[in-house]
Design a protein around this motif. Structure first.
Motif, PDB file in Angstrom:
ATOM      1  N   ALA A  12       1.012  -0.950  -0.109  1.00  0.00           N
ATOM      2  CA  ALA A  12      -0.154   0.457  -0.140  1.00  0.00           C
ATOM      3  C   ALA A  12       0.874   0.752   0.091  1.00  0.00           C
ATOM      4  O   ALA A  12       1.603   1.317   0.525  1.00  0.00           O
ATOM      5  CB  ALA A  12      -1.094  -0.340   1.270  1.00  0.00           C
ATOM      6  N   GLY A  13       0.197   2.316  -0.618  1.00  0.00           N
ATOM      7  CA  GLY A  13       1.057   3.255  -1.262  1.00  0.00           C
ATOM      8  C   GLY A  13       0.338   4.740  -0.754  1.00  0.00           C
ATOM      9  O   GLY A  13      -0.606   4.279  -1.510  1.00  0.00           O
ATOM     10  N   ASP A  14       0.689   5.868  -0.720  1.00  0.00           N
ATOM     11  CA  ASP A  14       0.253   6.695  -0.888  1.00  0.00           C
ATOM     12  C   ASP A  14       0.959   8.020  -1.222  1.00  0.00           C
ATOM     13  O   ASP A  14       2.317   7.719  -1.436  1.00  0.00           O
ATOM     14  CB  ASP A  14      -0.827   7.699   0.699  1.00  0.00           C
ATOM     15  N   LYS A  41      -1.136   9.477   6.370  1.00  0.00           N
ATOM     16  CA  LYS A  41      -1.095   8.099   6.520  1.00  0.00           C
ATOM     17  C   LYS A  41       0.002   7.863   6.670  1.00  0.00           C
ATOM     18  O   LYS A  41       0.270   6.170   7.372  1.00  0.00           O
ATOM     19  CB  LYS A  41      -1.582   7.596   5.185  1.00  0.00           C
ATOM     20  N   VAL A  65      -1.097  -4.056  -5.284  1.00  0.00           N
ATOM     21  CA  VAL A  65      -0.192  -2.333  -5.348  1.00  0.00           C
ATOM     22  C   VAL A  65      -1.658  -1.805  -5.806  1.00  0.00           C
ATOM     23  O   VAL A  65      -2.094  -2.082  -6.323  1.00  0.00           O
ATOM     24  CB  VAL A  65       0.915  -2.728  -6.093  1.00  0.00           C
ATOM     25  N   SER A  66      -1.554  -1.181  -4.787  1.00  0.00           N
ATOM     26  CA  SER A  66      -2.911  -0.169  -4.387  1.00  0.00           C
ATOM     27  C   SER A  66      -2.348   1.337  -3.696  1.00  0.00           C
ATOM     28  O   SER A  66      -1.141   1.429  -2.702  1.00  0.00           O
ATOM     29  CB  SER A  66      -4.147  -0.441  -3.398  1.00  0.00           C
ATOM     30  N   VAL A  67      -2.750   2.539  -4.205  1.00  0.00           N
ATOM     31  CA  VAL A  67      -1.421   3.225  -4.230  1.00  0.00           C
ATOM     32  C   VAL A  67      -2.872   4.843  -4.255  1.00  0.00           C
ATOM     33  O   VAL A  67      -3.875   5.035  -4.890  1.00  0.00           O
ATOM     34  CB  VAL A  67      -0.664   3.910  -5.289  1.00  0.00           C
ATOM     35  N   GLY A  68      -2.342   5.766  -2.744  1.00  0.00           N
ATOM     36  CA  GLY A  68      -3.792   6.476  -3.064  1.00  0.00           C
ATOM     37  C   GLY A  68      -2.998   7.851  -3.293  1.00  0.00           C
ATOM     38  O   GLY A  68      -1.584   8.143  -4.042  1.00  0.00           O
ATOM     39  N   VAL A  69      -3.522   8.467  -3.876  1.00  0.00           N
ATOM     40  CA  VAL A  69      -3.241  10.011  -4.687  1.00  0.00           C
ATOM     41  C   VAL A  69      -3.872  11.575  -3.140  1.00  0.00           C
ATOM     42  O   VAL A  69      -4.507  11.900  -3.616  1.00  0.00           O
ATOM     43  CB  VAL A  69      -3.242  10.112  -5.545  1.00  0.00           C
ATOM     44  N   GLU A  77      -0.343   3.209   8.309  1.00  0.00           N
ATOM     45  CA  GLU A  77      -0.781   2.737   6.961  1.00  0.00           C
ATOM     46  C   GLU A  77      -0.313   2.470   5.635  1.00  0.00           C
ATOM     47  O   GLU A  77      -1.529   1.950   5.127  1.00  0.00           O
ATOM     48  CB  GLU A  77      -2.293   3.392   6.520  1.00  0.00           C
ATOM     49  N   THR A  78       0.522   2.539   4.982  1.00  0.00           N
ATOM     50  CA  THR A  78       1.124   2.535   3.922  1.00  0.00           C
ATOM     51  C   THR A  78       2.630   2.421   3.995  1.00  0.00           C
ATOM     52  O   THR A  78       2.685   2.430   5.614  1.00  0.00           O
ATOM     53  CB  THR A  78       0.675   4.167   3.121  1.00  0.00           C
TER      54      THR A  78
END
Lengths: 292, 324
Positions: free
Chosen positions: B55-57, B95, B82-86, B100-101
């Motif tokens: 997880a990334g952001d 985060k 893989v999930s990445v927030g913006v 969380e990441t």
């Protein structure tokens, strides 16, 4: 002898008729304003997005190439989200409405509760996002999952569903309840067999409209921080996911002009889902209303 | 007749809720199992099929690069999720601090207060550069005077001094017209970087229109003759026909000047900050970041940024190996 002075009457009448026409035009323009805005918006989005809207768009994941970009993850994610939001918000909402309308006595505490539910309906969605982030994501440790986002969205539309269900239940004539009691039915039997069947069109219409709001809502998801970039489908309620409005927002922010069109195609998909849901609401209302 | 309808409805909804509760348990166990199981130490990670979640952001400036990397990575390791927030650089670090990441993208260096918070949270991190961006100062195409600005002039234009500024205040030969400002929002790393190298701690002009959406800035500047704005190089590149680029201290931002370091002080590295413990314990996270460093250069060029010199990536890979 003449009873009326025709010229005087005509003089006053023309004035009144023009006056009437002016107002009629004004109100007509007011109505058209909204319609024209909607038409322009639709025209723009359709012309921009239609080229990118095809089967690949529905079955591909997001991509850095505009013509390969698809909305699969977001569409499936939004459907998962609805699968959480619908049962949670409808069960809680209708339950609350039944309690408030049928069971709760009229006293200060219950008045206070009623008033606050109406107030909650006006709270900005971003505030619910913060609440969801604190309680569901962090305190309960659900992470940025479908469940956390779904519960947050449920809270957001709960007041709307409660108010709609309350109105629907209140609209059931009291005579029907009394007739039911008169036949020897208990309170629960009355609610289950008389009140709810009569109220169900109103409840479902309100609920589906509230769900339509939830599917298009972005702010709470942004606050919770659900990801936008992912290349997999959710496999459970604790899975990471992305949703239609998030994906559209992300595309609209891209520097490449082509992504603006991809965003429009995304909006078309979202609008189709919304229209489908609203048609279901109308269908249910008509179907059930005929029976009672 | 009515009754069974409601009963079924209740049953369906009830079971959905129950399923939800069960589903969450198994998903949690699943995650743990996935991340712990394939802990083999092989260097040729690409050959083995990994499983797990990463997880990334973070920064919206870095997002296009990461999206491209994630897309490519899904081709080689389809089972790694893989999930990445913006959420922007600042939002991403929030985060990251909350644990969380596994990694956080940033278009500026980490701030001291963020470092302190990470220390308090017991999170060790490592900074890895993945590309260059040339922060581009742009004006309207009809603007035929401001073609080359010095840093001092930029400061004069952008720092709040309580007065309403006109172009003629910067240079008397320029038109006697009010300057219109467009700037990225204060939560963006782009703003922070500009703040650091140009404003130097002073306040940004209060007349500026701030927006988190860089396309709004492009529209704003291209729609007003007296406008000036700044944002990432990719947004200039895509809107060349609507904007005029401003040279800073005589240097125009191009791939060469940004990579070569001549475009100062506005060329900036883009980073990803990785959680050391995640690199150590989560094979999938390590593999993804390794893949990122190996491909970030090409991906950056593909989406409008500038790649780092090759040795920087080698250096980064070495640092990453040390974390394992």
């Amino acid at each position: 002898m003449r009873y009326m002075d025709d010229t005087a009457v005509m003089k006053r009448m023309t004035k009144r008729i023009t006056f009437n026409k002016v107002w009629k035009t004004l109100f007509f323009l007011a109505t058209m304003f909204a319609l024209v805005t909607l038409a322009i918006l639709l025209y723009r989005i359709v012309t921009q997005g239609i080229d990118y809207l095809n089967i690949d768009f529905l079955t591909n994941f997001a991509s850095r190439f505009a013509d390969k970009a698809g909305i699969k993850a977001a569409l499936i994610g939004s459907l998962w989200l609805m699968a959480v939001v619908a049962p949670v918000s409808i069960i809680l909402g209708v339950g609350t409405a039944i309690y408030l309308e049928e069971y709760a006595k009229k006293n200060r505490i219950n008045d206070f509760i009623r008033m606050n539910i109406s107030n909650l309906a006006g709270v900005p969605s971003i505030v619910f996002g913060l609440l969801g982030l604190t309680i569901f994501v962090r305190m309960m440790g659900l992470g940025k999952s479908i469940l956390a986002a779904g519960l947050t969205m449920s809270l957001l539309i709960l007041p709307v569903i409660i108010v709609a269900a309350q109105e629907a239940i209140r609209a059931v004539p009291n005579e029907q309840r009394e007739a039911s009691y008169g036949m020897g039915a208990t309170k629960w039997q009355t609610i289950l067999r008389v009140v709810l069947p009569a109220a169900i069109p109103g409840i479902l219409t309100g609920s589906i409209l509230a769900l339509s709001r939830a599917i298009g809502e972005t702010a709470p998801l942004v606050v919770i921080g659900i990801p936008v970039i992912l290349q997999f489908l959710p496999n459970g309620l604790l899975s990471q996911f992305t949703a239609l409005p998030m994906q559209i927002y992300d595309w609209a922010k891209r520097p490449q002009e082509a992504f603006q069109y991809v965003a429009s195609a995304g909006i078309l998909v979202l609008m189709t889902v919304l229209l489908l849901m609203n048609s279901i609401a109308i269908y249910i209302r008509n179907k059930f209303q005929k029976r009672y | 007749m009515k009754k069974w309808k409601y009963l079924t409805m209740t049953a369906v909804m009830g079971s959905a809720l129950m399923l939800g509760a069960c589903g969450s348990d198994s998903a949690q166990n699943g995650n743990n199992a996935e991340t712990n199981a394939p802990a083999s130490s092989g260097q040729e990670a690409a050959d083995e099929k990994l499983q797990g979640t990463v997880a990334g952001d973070g920064s919206s400036t870095v997002a296009p690069i990461i999206e491209a990397v994630v897309e490519e990575y899904a081709g080689t390791q389809p089972d790694v999720k893989v999930s990445v927030g913006v959420s922007g650089t600042g939002g991403g670090f929030e985060k990251f601090i909350a644990g969380e990441t596994d990694f956080s993208n940033a278009s500026r260096n980490i701030k001291d207060e963020e470092k302190t918070k990470l220390e308090e949270a017991g999170i060790d991190f490592t900074e890895l550069a993945i590309a260059y961006d040339g922060l581009s100062v742009v004006v309207n195409p009809e603007n035929d005077w401001a073609k080359d600005l010095t840093v001092e002039q930029l400061q004069k234009i952008w720092i709040e001094d309580g007065t309403e500024k006109k172009w003629s205040d910067i240079d008397p030969s320029w038109p006697d017209e009010k300057i219109v400002y467009y700037s990225p929002g204060t939560d963006s790393g782009t703003y922070d970087y500009f703040d650091e190298v140009i404003l130097d701690g002073a306040d940004l002009v209060s007349a500026a229109t701030l927006s988190e959406d860089d396309n709004m800035l492009v529209q704003g500047v291209s729609g007003d003759k007296n406008a000036i704005g700044f944002f990432g190089y990719a947004y200039y590149l895509e809107n060349k026909d609507k904007l005029n680029i401003v040279k800073v201290n005589g240097v125009e931002p191009t791939n060469e000047t940004i990579e070569g370091g001549e475009y100062t002080p506005l060329s900036r590295p883009l980073f990803t900050y990785v959680k050391n413990s995640a690199m150590k314990d989560n094979e999938a996270a390590y593999d993804f970041i390794k893949f990122t460093l190996e491909n970030a250069g090409d991906m950056a060029e593909a989406v409008g940024y500038v790649s780092l010199p090759e040795e920087k990536y080698t250096e980064g890979l070495k640092t990453l190996e040390g974390l394992k």
